[in-house]
Design an enzyme around this catalytic site. Structure first.
Site, PDB file in Angstrom:
ATOM      1  N   TYR A 284       5.000   3.074   3.916  1.00 16.93           N
ATOM      2  CA  TYR A 284       4.601   3.606   2.618  1.00 16.93           C
ATOM      3  C   TYR A 284       3.078   3.673   2.591  1.00 16.93           C
ATOM      4  CZ  TYR A 284       9.319   1.970   1.390  1.00 16.93           C
ATOM      5  OH  TYR A 284      10.668   1.738   1.363  1.00 16.93           O
ATOM      6  N   HIS A 295       9.015   7.204  -1.967  1.00 12.79           N
ATOM      7  CA  HIS A 295       9.740   7.516  -0.735  1.00 12.79           C
ATOM      8  C   HIS A 295       8.853   7.094   0.438  1.00 12.79           C
ATOM      9  CE1 HIS A 295      12.330   9.958   1.842  1.00 12.79           C
ATOM     10  NE2 HIS A 295      11.251  10.504   2.375  1.00 12.79           N
ATOM     11  N   LYS A 326      11.290  12.211   6.755  1.00  7.85           N
ATOM     12  CA  LYS A 326      10.158  11.394   7.174  1.00  7.85           C
ATOM     13  C   LYS A 326       9.592  11.976   8.472  1.00  7.85           C
ATOM     14  CE  LYS A 326      12.671   7.335   5.479  1.00  7.85           C
ATOM     15  NZ  LYS A 326      12.263   7.345   4.073  1.00  7.85           N
TER      16      LYS A 326
END
Lengths: 348, 348
Positions: A284, A295, A326
């Site tokens: 993060y 997210h 991602k």
């Protein structure tokens, strides 16, 4: 039209220079003639633009080329695929458009240059493509700034863009507590009555239960989190003892992962376990509070600097990362240092 | 209430039998007393239902248990997680509800029995749970009919259901041609002017180009497809030569994969490469025609019978398969034989 092969090049005469080179960007002009690489020649035979080369039709020339040039079949498949996508291409080769006089460093790992859409050979390069078979291992250190074209066993091509750096933009800020009471238990650590900010704001650990009916106020830490917090004085544990425990259960891998973990924390990035995604970490960039967790942007897999990727593992990691929105980052960890490499799927 | 620990059991007196055993399904009744496993005792301490055991509070008892029972911390986390999901549980242990008098075969690999929702201890079993840490390798042969509870380094639990068999329902039918002209080139095979049904109906190979402007009518086959077709007489190649080439580029793995490939084809299932999913194969139960190709139902990874899974790899494979709406099947290949194992994520 007269075309003859001599070793790894084909010379075409007559109107070939105008038809193939000037109009359609194949080969290297040599006065009134054009010199073609075998892969270019095979493509012209395949399309029926050439009928024969030194008496060989497509099938005979393809067989001859496979026998003469290692990896020819895979290179032909990628060349054809990229041509069909509407790009001008050139083999990376002295004298061909876009290649330096010598094999220059940037191109040493590439096989084919793909010019930007709408650009002629010799114009700006969109992709430096390295062609690999599904079974060839790839040295991690060779992958910066290259587009991999992986040809699988059924001859389908997948493309991966490799770029240096991880793209992290760490903006997480917090104050750590000092000397929190903790026990090293097996392969994890339990913190007793920790200040709430250790979890809620710095996002270290995992409360021992999600339920409110527990009579216990404790936070479980991974050995990585505990080693990092112990070194920063935040928990009352001997940092060396935690690292020793980590090595006992994971070997050298623990040191590599810890080096990357620390570096990410130092950069304001929050790494948490990536186990559910088969990775070392999910990360993060900016955590304000766990209650409003964003997210996670990246998955990180830690490898040694001499790591060799198997293309199937690369496909698995990158595909999974893409499926959960991602980026896939590989951290090449060497002692305290780490180089990042981002790999993503692309469609040229 | 008086509770004392002696080795791996705790005896509680007073109203403990009524409160913990009869009303809430903990432990084993021994006349007016209840005998509790350490994991059950820790849960009662954790909830505040017990204050102390032999003078130890939760923290002290937990430390003592970690020192006495290998893997205690992970077992406690899973026990707590499953209790919080509303199930009755029992440790797999002689004399505890649901366990046979001896350690019987079915339970040998399990640590905790989870009874069906709404059922009391000793009732029908919903899951035989084996607790493993993220770092423990798992023998493939031990995984039939068990629910794995993997505790990751940050103490989160993921569940995987393992069941024997692959669930294939092969219904693909086709006629193969005979003696199609083909070349073995590098690590693939090219078929020249093949009958269209070889691709369109049997779904072998990949046309050499997706475009119509090619002057060549050819189908590329993987070495597996070619070895299978050569053995069936469908292509004009020496099957042994193809297998030799396969071994040269892949080693023993080629034989294992070929055995599984053949068995799937024999069963009316169509295997195609699973490279893009990091697997050996994706499979189709019923192909009518390539033009109307259904969704492939399964991903298959071929392993040796003595394969040991790393839980992180298992998480990666199973998660990716789930993300593309396929089942993950492991084929334990031993010579010509193969046992299938299906693994899926589950939420108890």
């Amino acid at each position: 039209m007269n075309a003859t092969v001599d070793g790894d090049v084909v010379t075409a005469r007559g109107d070939a220079r105008q038809r193939f080179h000037d109009a359609r960007g194949y080969g290297r002009a040599d006065g009134p003639e054009v010199t073609l690489a075998r892969v270019e020649t095979a493509h012209l035979l395949y399309r029926g633009d050439l009928d024969a080369v030194s008496g060989m039709d497509f099938r005979a020339f393809f067989r001859d080329s496979v026998a003469n040039e290692p990896g020819f079949a895979a290179r032909f498949l990628v060349y054809t695929d990229l041509r069909e996508r509407g790009f001008y291409l050139a083999p990376v080769r002295e004298g061909w458009p876009g290649s330096g006089g010598d094999a220059d460093d940037a191109d040493a790992d590439a096989d084919i240059l793909v010019f930007e859409r709408g650009e002629k050979p010799g114009g700006p390069v969109a992709h430096r493509v390295r062609v690999v078979g599904e079974r060839e291992e790839l040295a991690a250190a060779d992958l910066a700034d290259v587009t991999l074209a992986v040809v699988d066993e059924e001859s389908e091509v997948s493309y991966f863009g490799c770029s240096p750096g991880g793209g992290f933009d760490g903006r997480t800020e917090y104050d750590l507590p000092h000397g929190v009471d903790a026990d090293l238990l097996d392969d994890r650590v339990v913190c007793w009555e920790p200040p709430t900010r250790l979890y809620e704001s710095a996002f270290y650990g995992q409360p021992i239960s999600g339920r409110d009916d527990a009579d216990v106020d404790a936070l479980q830490l991974s050995l990585l989190e505990a080693a990092d917090l112990a070194a920063r004085g935040a928990v009352d544990l001997d940092a060396d003892a935690v690292v020793e425990r980590g090595r006992a259960v994971e070997g050298d891998r623990f040191d590599r992962r810890l080096a990357v973990y620390r570096r990410l924390r130092d950069d304001g990035v929050v790494p948490k376990t990536g186990y559910k995604f088969g990775a070392d970490f999910r990360t993060y960039d900016a955590v304000e509070s766990v209650a409003e967790l964003p997210h996670s942007e990246r998955l990180v897999r830690v490898v040694t600097p001499d790591h060799r990727f198997h293309p199937r593992e690369l496909a698995l990691d990158v595909r999974l990362a893409g499926g959960v929105r991602k980026s896939m980052v590989f951290a090449l960890a060497d002692g305290e240092a780490a180089e990042y490499l981002t790999v993503d799927r692309l469609t040229p």
